[in-house]
Design a protein around this motif. Structure first.
Motif, PDB file in Angstrom:
ATOM      1  N   THR A   1      25.769 -26.144   5.425  1.00 30.22           N
ATOM      2  CA  THR A   1      26.222 -27.274   6.270  1.00 30.22           C
ATOM      3  C   THR A   1      27.078 -28.426   5.456  1.00 30.22           C
ATOM      4  OG1 THR A   1      24.364 -28.754   6.657  1.00 30.22           O
ATOM      5  CG2 THR A   1      24.758 -26.899   8.332  1.00 30.22           C
ATOM      6  N   GLY A   2      27.866 -29.245   6.175  1.00 23.39           N
ATOM      7  CA  GLY A   2      28.611 -30.446   5.245  1.00 23.39           C
ATOM      8  C   GLY A   2      29.718 -29.649   4.487  1.00 23.39           C
ATOM      9  N   ASP A   3      30.007 -30.551   3.362  1.00 21.67           N
ATOM     10  CA  ASP A   3      31.254 -29.891   2.358  1.00 21.67           C
ATOM     11  C   ASP A   3      30.537 -29.109   1.342  1.00 21.67           C
ATOM     12  OD1 ASP A   3      32.924 -31.164   3.934  1.00 21.67           O
ATOM     13  OD2 ASP A   3      33.264 -32.984   2.513  1.00 21.67           O
ATOM     14  N   LYS A   4      29.166 -29.172   0.982  1.00 18.78           N
ATOM     15  CA  LYS A   4      28.730 -28.679  -0.055  1.00 18.78           C
ATOM     16  C   LYS A   4      28.228 -27.033   0.198  1.00 18.78           C
ATOM     17  CE  LYS A   4      25.258 -30.029  -3.646  1.00 18.78           C
ATOM     18  NZ  LYS A   4      26.348 -30.394  -4.848  1.00 18.78           N
ATOM     19  N   ARG A   5      29.190 -26.280   0.086  1.00 20.62           N
ATOM     20  CA  ARG A   5      29.071 -24.993   0.652  1.00 20.62           C
ATOM     21  C   ARG A   5      29.559 -23.785  -0.358  1.00 20.62           C
ATOM     22  NH1 ARG A   5      32.302 -24.518   5.830  1.00 20.62           N
ATOM     23  NH2 ARG A   5      32.983 -26.694   5.593  1.00 20.62           N
ATOM     24  N   ILE A   6      30.205 -24.103  -1.429  1.00 22.68           N
ATOM     25  CA  ILE A   6      30.749 -22.912  -2.365  1.00 22.68           C
ATOM     26  C   ILE A   6      29.591 -22.640  -3.242  1.00 22.68           C
ATOM     27  CG2 ILE A   6      32.452 -22.401  -4.135  1.00 22.68           C
ATOM     28  CD1 ILE A   6      34.092 -24.998  -3.152  1.00 22.68           C
ATOM     29  N   ILE A   7      29.624 -21.162  -3.143  1.00 24.48           N
ATOM     30  CA  ILE A   7      28.485 -20.772  -4.257  1.00 24.48           C
ATOM     31  C   ILE A   7      28.968 -19.866  -5.271  1.00 24.48           C
ATOM     32  CG2 ILE A   7      26.566 -21.060  -2.337  1.00 24.48           C
ATOM     33  CD1 ILE A   7      26.941 -18.072  -1.892  1.00 24.48           C
ATOM     34  N   ASN A   8      30.180 -19.092  -5.265  1.00 25.23           N
ATOM     35  CA  ASN A   8      30.733 -18.601  -6.351  1.00 25.23           C
ATOM     36  C   ASN A   8      32.323 -18.493  -6.358  1.00 25.23           C
ATOM     37  OD1 ASN A   8      30.677 -16.628  -8.475  1.00 25.23           O
ATOM     38  ND2 ASN A   8      29.147 -15.267  -7.547  1.00 25.23           N
ATOM     39  N   GLU A   9      32.776 -18.276  -7.350  1.00 19.66           N
ATOM     40  CA  GLU A   9      34.146 -17.828  -7.227  1.00 19.66           C
ATOM     41  C   GLU A   9      34.596 -16.729  -8.112  1.00 19.66           C
ATOM     42  OE1 GLU A   9      36.598 -21.147  -9.378  1.00 19.66           O
ATOM     43  OE2 GLU A   9      34.988 -21.145 -11.210  1.00 19.66           O
TER      44      GLU A   9
ATOM     45  N   ILE B   1      36.022 -34.922 -12.370  1.00 19.04           N
ATOM     46  CA  ILE B   1      36.218 -33.774 -11.883  1.00 19.04           C
ATOM     47  C   ILE B   1      34.619 -33.089 -11.468  1.00 19.04           C
ATOM     48  CG2 ILE B   1      36.430 -32.249 -14.022  1.00 19.04           C
ATOM     49  CD1 ILE B   1      38.982 -31.265 -12.482  1.00 19.04           C
ATOM     50  N   GLU B   2      34.106 -33.565 -12.555  1.00 19.44           N
ATOM     51  CA  GLU B   2      32.561 -32.845 -12.221  1.00 19.44           C
ATOM     52  C   GLU B   2      31.986 -33.287 -10.974  1.00 19.44           C
ATOM     53  OE1 GLU B   2      28.217 -33.308 -14.314  1.00 19.44           O
ATOM     54  OE2 GLU B   2      30.081 -32.646 -15.791  1.00 19.44           O
ATOM     55  N   LYS B   3      32.029 -34.636 -10.869  1.00 18.31           N
ATOM     56  CA  LYS B   3      31.533 -35.356  -9.619  1.00 18.31           C
ATOM     57  C   LYS B   3      32.146 -34.609  -8.382  1.00 18.31           C
ATOM     58  CE  LYS B   3      30.972 -39.949  -7.265  1.00 18.31           C
ATOM     59  NZ  LYS B   3      31.381 -41.235  -7.173  1.00 18.31           N
ATOM     60  N   VAL B   4      33.421 -34.146  -8.392  1.00 17.71           N
ATOM     61  CA  VAL B   4      34.193 -33.673  -7.383  1.00 17.71           C
ATOM     62  C   VAL B   4      33.618 -32.283  -6.954  1.00 17.71           C
ATOM     63  CG1 VAL B   4      36.444 -32.661  -6.446  1.00 17.71           C
ATOM     64  CG2 VAL B   4      36.463 -35.111  -7.223  1.00 17.71           C
ATOM     65  N   HIS B   5      33.382 -31.476  -8.277  1.00 18.78           N
ATOM     66  CA  HIS B   5      32.834 -30.321  -8.203  1.00 18.78           C
ATOM     67  C   HIS B   5      31.540 -30.257  -7.509  1.00 18.78           C
ATOM     68  CE1 HIS B   5      32.174 -26.217  -9.882  1.00 18.78           C
ATOM     69  NE2 HIS B   5      31.064 -26.426  -9.838  1.00 18.78           N
ATOM     70  N   LEU B   6      30.839 -30.976  -7.683  1.00 19.48           N
ATOM     71  CA  LEU B   6      29.523 -31.163  -7.219  1.00 19.48           C
ATOM     72  C   LEU B   6      29.317 -31.227  -5.846  1.00 19.48           C
ATOM     73  CD1 LEU B   6      27.390 -32.435 -10.254  1.00 19.48           C
ATOM     74  CD2 LEU B   6      27.386 -30.222  -9.390  1.00 19.48           C
ATOM     75  N   LYS B   7      30.510 -32.027  -5.364  1.00 20.08           N
ATOM     76  CA  LYS B   7      30.556 -32.503  -3.890  1.00 20.08           C
ATOM     77  C   LYS B   7      30.723 -31.335  -3.036  1.00 20.08           C
ATOM     78  CE  LYS B   7      33.647 -35.242  -1.062  1.00 20.08           C
ATOM     79  NZ  LYS B   7      34.864 -36.081  -0.939  1.00 20.08           N
ATOM     80  N   TYR B   8      31.383 -30.345  -3.606  1.00 19.65           N
ATOM     81  CA  TYR B   8      31.781 -28.981  -2.782  1.00 19.65           C
ATOM     82  C   TYR B   8      30.961 -27.832  -3.084  1.00 19.65           C
ATOM     83  CZ  TYR B   8      35.661 -32.002  -1.224  1.00 19.65           C
ATOM     84  OH  TYR B   8      36.652 -32.755  -0.664  1.00 19.65           O
TER      85      TYR B   8
ATOM     86  N   ASP C   1      25.415 -24.469 -11.134  1.00 19.84           N
ATOM     87  CA  ASP C   1      25.439 -23.780 -12.137  1.00 19.84           C
ATOM     88  C   ASP C   1      26.466 -24.291 -13.179  1.00 19.84           C
ATOM     89  OD1 ASP C   1      25.502 -22.455 -14.558  1.00 19.84           O
ATOM     90  OD2 ASP C   1      24.899 -20.520 -13.623  1.00 19.84           O
ATOM     91  N   PRO C   2      26.336 -25.022 -14.555  1.00 22.33           N
ATOM     92  CA  PRO C   2      27.361 -25.715 -15.242  1.00 22.33           C
ATOM     93  C   PRO C   2      28.449 -24.463 -15.570  1.00 22.33           C
ATOM     94  CG  PRO C   2      25.194 -26.557 -15.788  1.00 22.33           C
ATOM     95  CD  PRO C   2      24.926 -25.450 -14.780  1.00 22.33           C
ATOM     96  N   TYR C   3      28.047 -23.431 -15.514  1.00 20.32           N
ATOM     97  CA  TYR C   3      29.135 -22.174 -15.950  1.00 20.32           C
ATOM     98  C   TYR C   3      30.213 -22.385 -14.960  1.00 20.32           C
ATOM     99  CZ  TYR C   3      30.984 -17.521 -15.751  1.00 20.32           C
ATOM    100  OH  TYR C   3      31.957 -16.569 -15.915  1.00 20.32           O
ATOM    101  N   PHE C   4      30.291 -22.934 -13.838  1.00 21.82           N
ATOM    102  CA  PHE C   4      31.247 -23.129 -12.822  1.00 21.82           C
ATOM    103  C   PHE C   4      32.033 -24.379 -12.810  1.00 21.82           C
ATOM    104  CE2 PHE C   4      28.469 -19.814 -10.671  1.00 21.82           C
ATOM    105  CZ  PHE C   4      29.654 -18.785 -10.821  1.00 21.82           C
TER     106      PHE C   4
END
Length: 297
Positions: free
Chosen positions: A288-296, A221-228, A233-236
């Motif tokens: 660009t690409g899938d790696k675009r999320i910066i906060n929640e 799940i960490e790998k998936v998280h870092l994909k997007y 930041d590990p906080y997320f």
């Protein structure tokens, strides 16, 4: 039964059903809009249930303490009413002698446009219906948002009008009552979040079914998280859970919006079973690409 009486009863039932159906349609429209307004407050000053608050009827304001960022927030409320958790009755604010009349001057005109069942001073209700009612009231007031707080065996429901944000005693922001978001229609951003959710869900499901260990599940799940996530930041980093509130089956609505300073968000509202809740991801406009999320939120 006499045919005339039966006809009258059927007409009354039909009239009530239509009135209730119209009200539910209004609730749906109001909820869709007010979810955005409340999310804006969460983004700007971290409006959330864990904030300490003080309801000062004499001053006519609600004071929130947001420890996470050091904000003191003062909102002007318009009180809709209160709900007694013991007898499950809702009492309109203007019919409650303990509530300052200056804080409920819009209630009477709002109530008069509801089905007669809800025009009584007090009526049997539920927390879900009360929240829908508050959402509609706030929407018609063009409020910044709404909130409700439990006080002993009572829940007080109120709209948020003008909001002032302070830090270290200095006023840093005034939020006038209106919708501060701009809705967009860019399907690729919503599809990005759906893909992210789907991959997370598969891992959570396998872990729940004991097909993989917790250690392996966390790595996946960490790998998936870092994909997007562009913000690493590990906080997320996500936790493992089941059921998942981001399961597509439980999601009621998707939205994409911008706020004043050109920040972009994807929001989804999900059915938790006992209530609905909205969450949002902030998307980097330049990525660009899938790696675009910066906060929640």
């Amino acid at each position: 039964m006499d045919k005339t009486i039966l006809t009258i009863l059927l007409m009354m039932f039909s009239f009530f059903s239509k009135g209730q159906s119209d009200l539910e349609a209004k609730f749906s429209e109001a909820n869709s809009d007010m979810n955005l307004r409340n999310m804006y407050q969460r983004i700007i000053w971290k409006m959330q249930p864990t904030n300490q608050y003080l309801f000062d009827q004499i001053k006519g304001e609600v004071q929130y303490t947001v420890e996470e960022n050091g904000y003191e927030v003062i909102a002007i409320p318009e009180i809709l009413g209160t709900f007694n958790l013991n007898d499950k009755t809702f009492l309109w604010a203007d019919k409650n002698p303990s509530i300052n009349k200056k804080l409920n001057d819009e209630v009477d005109s709002f109530r008069k446009n509801l089905p007669k069942t809800y025009q009584k001073d007090k009526f049997k209700s539920s927390t879900e219906f009360n929240t829908n009612l508050l959402s509609l009231f706030s929407y018609q007031l063009d409020a910044n948002g709404y909130d409700y707080q439990r006080q002993d065996n009572t829940i007080i429901y109120y709209s948020l009008l003008t909001i002032k944000v302070f830090k270290n005693g200095d006023e840093v922001l005034i939020i006038e009552p209106k919708n501060h978001t701009t809705k967009l229609d860019i399907p690729k951003n919503i599809e990005l979040i759906k893909k992210f959710h789907k991959e997370k869900l598969e891992i959570n499901k396998k872990y729940h079914e004991q097909k993989i260990s917790s250690g392996k599940a966390f790595k996946k799940i960490e790998k998936v998280h870092l994909k997007y996530w562009l913000n690493e930041d590990p906080y997320f980093f996500p936790s493992l859970s089941w059921p998942c509130d981001f399961d597509e089956k439980s999601i009621l609505e998707w939205k994409e919006f911008k706020i004043d300073n050109n920040r972009l968000f994807v929001m989804y509202t999900t059915n938790l079973g006992w209530a609905s809740e909205s969450y949002a991801y902030e998307i980097d406009l330049n990525a660009t690409g899938d790696k675009r999320i910066i906060n929640e939120y």
